[in-house]
Design an enzyme around this catalytic site. Structure first.
Site, short mmCIF file in Angstrom:
data_model
loop_
_atom_site.label_atom_id
_atom_site.label_comp_id
_atom_site.label_asym_id
_atom_site.label_seq_id
_atom_site.Cartn_x
_atom_site.Cartn_y
_atom_site.Cartn_z
N SER A 177 -15.29 15.19 14.93
CA SER A 177 -16.08 15.87 13.90
C SER A 177 -17.23 14.94 13.52
O SER A 177 -17.16 13.72 13.73
CB SER A 177 -15.20 16.14 12.67
OG SER A 177 -15.98 16.54 11.57
N TYR B 270 -9.66 13.67 5.42
CA TYR B 270 -10.07 14.25 6.71
C TYR B 270 -10.93 13.26 7.49
O TYR B 270 -10.70 13.02 8.69
CB TYR B 270 -10.83 15.55 6.46
CG TYR B 270 -11.33 16.23 7.71
CD1 TYR B 270 -10.46 16.85 8.59
CD2 TYR B 270 -12.69 16.26 8.02
CE1 TYR B 270 -10.90 17.48 9.75
CE2 TYR B 270 -13.15 16.91 9.16
CZ TYR B 270 -12.26 17.51 10.02
OH TYR B 270 -12.72 18.13 11.15
#
Length: 199
Positions: free
Chosen positions: A153, A166
């Site tokens: 990501s 995250y």
């Protein structure tokens, strides 16, 4: 950038150019929706035999209905599921050319408030999941001189407020990817990360 464009990037990473005369097999984790499902559809359309991992029966049924896709019951946090997936792929007789570590979850909370068990869950899926799958399928990938694609990501490169748990997991995945790439190079197995932003 849409999920279909990310799927194309992953397909290119798995095979350049997109050809599969030998009906090569690819396993995608977290294939029930989003980038995982789009990638499964695209690779199947390009002639690959796609093993598509999902946890729920309705998702497995949906994936099995896609031509060229074979659903695999797979929770990346459950070793029994991983062992069964290895057995299913081995029984298929096609070996494994590519592993796409796509399954992921996002815990979005302030770092001083997030519970430790939530942080454990975040890392269990996003970091230990790819570690477990890659380790389990390494012999097949080495035999085929295949590919590992880790879906990271932009949060694996940048960090922001509320996304700490995250982002921590994706930074760890980036480190896993970089070290694994160097280690697997000696076996002619290519390892790469795809870093999507919002889609």
């Amino acid at each position: 950038m849409g999920k279909y464009l990310f799927a194309l990037f992953i397909a290119i990473a798995i095979s350049m150019p997109l050809q599969a005369e030998d009906k090569r097999a690819v396993l995608i984790t977290g294939a029930s929706s989003g980038i995982g499902k789009s990638t499964a559809e695209l690779l199947a359309k390009e002639g690959f035999h796609v093993y598509a991992g999902a946890r729920k029966q309705k998702d497995l049924d949906m994936l099995n209905a896609i031509p060229g896709v074979e659903a695999v019951r797979l929770d990346v946090t459950v070793q029994g599921d991983i062992d069964a997936a290895v057995a299913q792929v081995a029984k298929g007789g096609k070996g494994l050319h590519g592993l796409v570590n796509n399954a992921g979850v996002a815990v979005i909370q302030p770092l001083i408030e997030v519970e430790e068990d939530q942080l454990d869950f975040q890392f269990d899926v996003n970091v230990y999941g790819p570690y477990r799958l890659t380790k389990a399928f390494a012999p097949m990938l080495i035999e085929s001189k295949g590919r590992v694609v880790n879906i990271s990501s932009i949060s694996g490169v940048l960090s922001g407020r509320l996304a700490g748990p995250y982002s921590m997991s994706k930074h760890a995945l980036e480190a896993f990817n970089d070290s694994l790439s160097q280690e697997m190079a000696g076996f002619d197995v290519k390892v790469m990360a795809v870093e999507p932003g919002n889609y």
